[in-house]
Motif scaffolding. Sequence first.
Motif, short mmCIF file in Angstrom:
data_model
loop_
_atom_site.label_atom_id
_atom_site.label_comp_id
_atom_site.label_asym_id
_atom_site.label_seq_id
_atom_site.Cartn_x
_atom_site.Cartn_y
_atom_site.Cartn_z
N LEU A 44 50.04 26.24 43.63
CA LEU A 44 50.55 27.70 43.31
C LEU A 44 49.80 28.74 43.92
N GLY A 45 48.50 28.62 43.33
CA GLY A 45 47.40 29.67 43.83
C GLY A 45 47.28 29.78 45.18
N ALA A 46 46.93 28.80 45.85
CA ALA A 46 46.75 28.64 47.56
C ALA A 46 47.71 29.22 48.05
N GLY A 47 49.22 28.51 47.63
CA GLY A 47 50.23 28.61 48.28
C GLY A 47 50.80 30.35 48.31
N THR A 48 50.63 30.79 47.29
CA THR A 48 51.13 32.35 47.13
C THR A 48 50.12 33.11 47.66
N ALA A 49 48.77 32.92 47.77
CA ALA A 49 47.76 33.47 48.45
C ALA A 49 47.87 33.46 49.90
N MET A 50 48.60 32.24 50.58
CA MET A 50 48.75 32.33 51.93
C MET A 50 50.12 33.24 52.47
N GLU A 106 49.67 40.44 47.99
CA GLU A 106 50.58 40.97 47.25
C GLU A 106 51.17 39.76 46.56
N ALA A 107 51.54 38.77 47.38
CA ALA A 107 52.34 37.63 46.67
C ALA A 107 51.38 37.07 45.68
N ALA A 108 49.96 36.88 45.93
CA ALA A 108 48.87 36.25 45.10
C ALA A 108 49.13 37.17 43.85
N MET A 109 49.07 38.51 43.81
CA MET A 109 49.21 39.14 42.84
C MET A 109 50.32 39.12 41.97
N ALA A 110 51.55 38.81 42.65
CA ALA A 110 52.93 38.72 42.15
C ALA A 110 52.80 37.29 41.32
N CYS A 111 52.03 36.37 41.84
CA CYS A 111 51.80 35.16 40.94
C CYS A 111 51.25 35.30 39.65
N THR A 112 50.08 36.01 39.69
CA THR A 112 49.06 36.38 38.74
C THR A 112 50.14 37.26 37.54
#
Length: 233
Positions: free
Chosen positions: A138-144, A148-154
Amino acid sequence: MFYKSFYLRSSIIGLKIRRNYFNSTFSYNKIHTTSIKYNSPSKGTNNHDQNKNISLTPKQKKLIDSMIRIDQAGEIGANYIYKGQMAILGNDKKVGPIIQEMWEQEKYHLKTFDEIIPRYRVRPTFLRPVWEAAGFILGAGTAMMGKEAAMACTEAVETVIGEHYNDQLRELLHIENDDVSELRKVIKQFRDDELHHLDTAVDLDAQKAPFHGILTSIIHNGCKAAIWITSRI
C-alpha cells in the motif's frame, strides 16, 4: 466521487471534534516526538503490584486483549506503509524527511506495543506477515502514484486510526485500574501523534491526489476490514 471526498472531509472534521472532547479530559499536546513511556514493572514490586490486573473482570480483560492486539497490528501496518513510501520517495527532498519523521514515531509506537503484549499476556495476531506485506504494498503503491497519493494514503489511514484510538479511550474511561490508566495515557499520546500525521498529510496536498475520493474510500474501508479481522484472528 464528490460524495466520497465530502465523506472523508466530514470524517476529519468529526475526528477533530472528538479529539477536542477528549482533550477536556486528557490535555492535548501537539508535538513531533512521543514523550510518554510505557514502563515495565520493576523487579522490586510486591505480589500485589504484580497482579494489579486481577481486579479486571473477564469481560474487561477480553476487551483490553482485543484492543492491544489490534493496536499492535495497526502499528505493524503503519510501519510498513511508511517503509514502502520511503522506498519510493525517500530521496525526495520535500516529503522524504517528513515521511521519515512520521515513520520514526510509528517505530516507537510499535516498540511500545511489542513490550505491552507480553506484560498483559495478550496473544498477538497470527496475521503479522500479512499486515507487513499489505502495508508495504500500500505504501509503495500509492507513492508510485505520486507524492499527493502517498499523502492521501496517510490521510485515510490516520483518519481510521485516530477514530479507533478515540473509541478505545471512550471505553477505557469506564475502567478503574492502575495499569489501564497507564495504557490510556499511551493510547492518548499515540492518538495525538497519528492525528498530527493526518494534519501533516493534508498540509502536503493529500486532497489533490488523483481520484482522491475513490482512493481514500478504498483505503479507509480496507483499514476498517483489517481491524475487524485482527480482532478475531
